[in-house]
Design a protein around this motif. Structure first.
Motif, PDB file in Angstrom:
ATOM      1  N   ALA A  91       8.461   4.526   7.301  1.00  0.00           N
ATOM      2  CA  ALA A  91       8.223   3.426   6.374  1.00  0.00           C
ATOM      3  C   ALA A  91       7.680   2.198   7.103  1.00  0.00           C
ATOM      4  CB  ALA A  91       9.507   3.069   5.639  1.00  0.00           C
ATOM      5  N   PRO A  92       6.795   1.441   6.459  1.00  0.00           N
ATOM      6  CA  PRO A  92       6.201   0.273   7.129  1.00  0.00           C
ATOM      7  C   PRO A  92       7.207  -0.799   7.505  1.00  0.00           C
ATOM      8  CG  PRO A  92       5.574   0.361   4.806  1.00  0.00           C
ATOM      9  CD  PRO A  92       6.220   1.664   5.130  1.00  0.00           C
ATOM     10  N   GLU A  93       8.353  -0.830   6.833  1.00  0.00           N
ATOM     11  CA  GLU A  93       9.384  -1.803   7.211  1.00  0.00           C
ATOM     12  C   GLU A  93       9.821  -1.641   8.661  1.00  0.00           C
ATOM     13  OE1 GLU A  93       9.285  -1.522   2.848  1.00  0.00           O
ATOM     14  OE2 GLU A  93       9.320  -0.033   4.465  1.00  0.00           O
ATOM     15  N   ASP A 127      -2.721   8.963  -0.961  1.00  0.00           N
ATOM     16  CA  ASP A 127      -1.767  10.077  -0.943  1.00  0.00           C
ATOM     17  C   ASP A 127      -0.789   9.947   0.219  1.00  0.00           C
ATOM     18  OD1 ASP A 127      -0.529  12.437  -1.747  1.00  0.00           O
ATOM     19  OD2 ASP A 127      -1.909  13.709  -0.607  1.00  0.00           O
ATOM     20  N   GLY A 128      -0.153   8.785   0.278  1.00  0.00           N
ATOM     21  CA  GLY A 128       0.847   8.553   1.322  1.00  0.00           C
ATOM     22  C   GLY A 128       0.262   8.220   2.672  1.00  0.00           C
ATOM     23  N   ALA A 129      -0.931   7.627   2.679  1.00  0.00           N
ATOM     24  CA  ALA A 129      -1.645   7.405   3.943  1.00  0.00           C
ATOM     25  C   ALA A 129      -0.888   6.482   4.893  1.00  0.00           C
ATOM     26  CB  ALA A 129      -3.030   6.835   3.655  1.00  0.00           C
ATOM     27  N   VAL A 130      -0.203   5.476   4.364  1.00  0.00           N
ATOM     28  CA  VAL A 130       0.477   4.527   5.243  1.00  0.00           C
ATOM     29  C   VAL A 130       1.557   5.226   6.049  1.00  0.00           C
ATOM     30  CG1 VAL A 130       1.953   2.479   5.299  1.00  0.00           C
ATOM     31  CG2 VAL A 130      -0.060   2.527   3.819  1.00  0.00           C
ATOM     32  N   ALA A 173       0.824  -1.209   0.000  1.00  0.00           N
ATOM     33  CA  ALA A 173       0.000   0.000   0.000  1.00  0.00           C
ATOM     34  C   ALA A 173       0.859   1.260   0.000  1.00  0.00           C
ATOM     35  CB  ALA A 173      -0.928  -0.004   1.212  1.00  0.00           C
ATOM     36  N   ASP A 174       1.972   1.205   0.704  1.00  0.00           N
ATOM     37  CA  ASP A 174       2.899   2.344   0.716  1.00  0.00           C
ATOM     38  C   ASP A 174       3.576   2.499  -0.639  1.00  0.00           C
ATOM     39  OD1 ASP A 174       4.517   4.432   2.114  1.00  0.00           O
ATOM     40  OD2 ASP A 174       6.151   3.012   1.751  1.00  0.00           O
ATOM     41  N   ALA A 175       3.995   1.396  -1.233  1.00  0.00           N
ATOM     42  CA  ALA A 175       4.658   1.455  -2.538  1.00  0.00           C
ATOM     43  C   ALA A 175       3.717   1.997  -3.606  1.00  0.00           C
ATOM     44  CB  ALA A 175       5.154   0.067  -2.934  1.00  0.00           C
ATOM     45  N   LEU A 176       2.418   1.714  -3.463  1.00  0.00           N
ATOM     46  CA  LEU A 176       1.421   2.216  -4.413  1.00  0.00           C
ATOM     47  C   LEU A 176       0.950   3.627  -4.077  1.00  0.00           C
ATOM     48  CD1 LEU A 176      -0.753  -1.026  -4.757  1.00  0.00           C
ATOM     49  CD2 LEU A 176       0.879  -0.121  -6.432  1.00  0.00           C
ATOM     50  N   MET A 206       5.132  -4.998  13.594  1.00  0.00           N
ATOM     51  CA  MET A 206       4.051  -5.454  14.463  1.00  0.00           C
ATOM     52  C   MET A 206       2.723  -4.783  14.146  1.00  0.00           C
ATOM     53  SD  MET A 206       5.625  -7.743  15.969  1.00  0.00           S
ATOM     54  CE  MET A 206       4.329  -8.283  17.078  1.00  0.00           C
ATOM     55  N   VAL A 207       2.737  -3.840  13.199  1.00  0.00           N
ATOM     56  CA  VAL A 207       1.500  -3.156  12.788  1.00  0.00           C
ATOM     57  C   VAL A 207       0.963  -3.738  11.486  1.00  0.00           C
ATOM     58  CG1 VAL A 207       0.459  -0.891  12.321  1.00  0.00           C
ATOM     59  CG2 VAL A 207       2.355  -1.075  13.929  1.00  0.00           C
ATOM     60  N   ASP A 208       1.820  -4.416  10.747  1.00  0.00           N
ATOM     61  CA  ASP A 208       1.478  -4.894   9.405  1.00  0.00           C
ATOM     62  C   ASP A 208       0.997  -6.342   9.461  1.00  0.00           C
ATOM     63  OD1 ASP A 208       1.273  -5.475   6.723  1.00  0.00           O
ATOM     64  OD2 ASP A 208       3.301  -4.805   6.212  1.00  0.00           O
ATOM     65  N   PRO A 209      -0.260  -6.615   9.109  1.00  0.00           N
ATOM     66  CA  PRO A 209      -0.734  -8.004   9.135  1.00  0.00           C
ATOM     67  C   PRO A 209       0.119  -8.965   8.318  1.00  0.00           C
ATOM     68  CG  PRO A 209      -2.576  -6.505   8.841  1.00  0.00           C
ATOM     69  CD  PRO A 209      -1.325  -5.677   8.720  1.00  0.00           C
ATOM     70  N   MET A 210       0.756  -8.460   7.265  1.00  0.00           N
ATOM     71  CA  MET A 210       1.598  -9.310   6.435  1.00  0.00           C
ATOM     72  C   MET A 210       2.846  -9.780   7.166  1.00  0.00           C
ATOM     73  SD  MET A 210       0.534  -9.887   3.246  1.00  0.00           S
ATOM     74  CE  MET A 210       1.982  -9.954   2.195  1.00  0.00           C
TER      75      MET A 210
END
Length: 244
Positions: free
Chosen positions: A167-169, A157-160, A150-153, A173-177
């Motif tokens: 960055a989500p990396e 407008d940069g919501a993540v 979602a961040d890469a896409l 512990m927040v990312d279900p993936m």
């Protein structure tokens, strides 16, 4: 395909109760009783809006009312949406799920979670990160299920990154993936024509967790899934009925 946004401002009958679960004004939930609620799990609805302060549970009221009319007892959660403070949203979902189900009736003692978009992310997170012994299953509607994708896409407008603060990396512990597979049944309902959270995000989650059931809805956009007046609504009700 142009999205029909009328659901975002559609009026609904008021809830039966509004219950606090904390001191902040956003730490509350609306409750609607359903006629078949005593025989069914309590349905906990988590709204979307890319975790942004501008989008609250008001846009989910027509959906909540329709679910109650379909027989469900429904809790519609509000939660804090503070840019850069994702933990506040997570803590609120956890607190609400711990405190509120015992305070409302009727339901059969079990829970079902349903969330849309960012709310879909939050219910998938809850299923993986929290200990919820009464949780029967999750229905995620066009969820932001893969924060890195979602961040890469650049969704919303940069919501993540606005939600996480970086960055989500840096927030596994927040990312279900990046969490273990949920121990309950997961159904994702995804519109094929969704350009807000495109099908690739749900497909990524399903590839990582192949026990997930994916319901692809032809020609449905992002908001059709929460609109009781749209054809996609029958798929949402069917997904709930199968898990209950």
């Amino acid at each position: 395909m142009a999205e029909d946004l009328s659901i975002l401002t559609r009026l609904a009958s008021p809830p039966d109760l509004t219950l606090p679960y904390g001191d902040h004004e956003d730490q509350c939930a609306d409750f609607r009783r359903g006629q078949q609620g005593a025989q069914r799990p309590l349905l906990v609805l988590v709204h979307g809006g890319f975790w942004k302060p501008a989008y609250d549970r008001a846009h989910a009221q027509a959906m909540s009312a329709a679910l109650a009319q379909a027989g469900w007892s429904v809790l519609t959660l509000e939660y804090r949406r503070i840019p850069g403070q994702a933990q506040a949203s997570l803590d609120d979902v956890a607190a609400a799920l711990a405190l509120l189900p015992a305070r409302v009736a009727p339901h059969n003692g079990q829970l079902l979670l349903i969330g849309h978009s960012a709310g879909g992310h939050l219910v998938l997170w809850a299923a993986a990160a929290l200990t919820l012994p009464t949780l029967r299953g999750v229905v995620a509607l066009a969820p932001a299920a893969d924060l890195r994708l979602a961040d890469a896409l650049n969704l919303g407008d940069g919501a993540v990154r606005k939600f996480l603060g970086s960055a989500p990396e840096h927030h596994p512990m927040v990312d279900p993936m990046q969490l273990p597979a949920p121990r309950v049944a997961i159904t994702i309902v995804q519109g094929d024509a969704d350009e807000v959270v495109p099908p690739a995000v749900a497909q990524s989650y399903c590839a990582a967790f192949p026990r997930t059931r994916l319901v692809a809805v032809p020609e449905a956009g992002h908001f059709a899934l929460i609109d009781p007046l749209q054809a996609a609504w029958s798929e949402v009700l069917e997904a709930l009925n199968q898990l209950s």
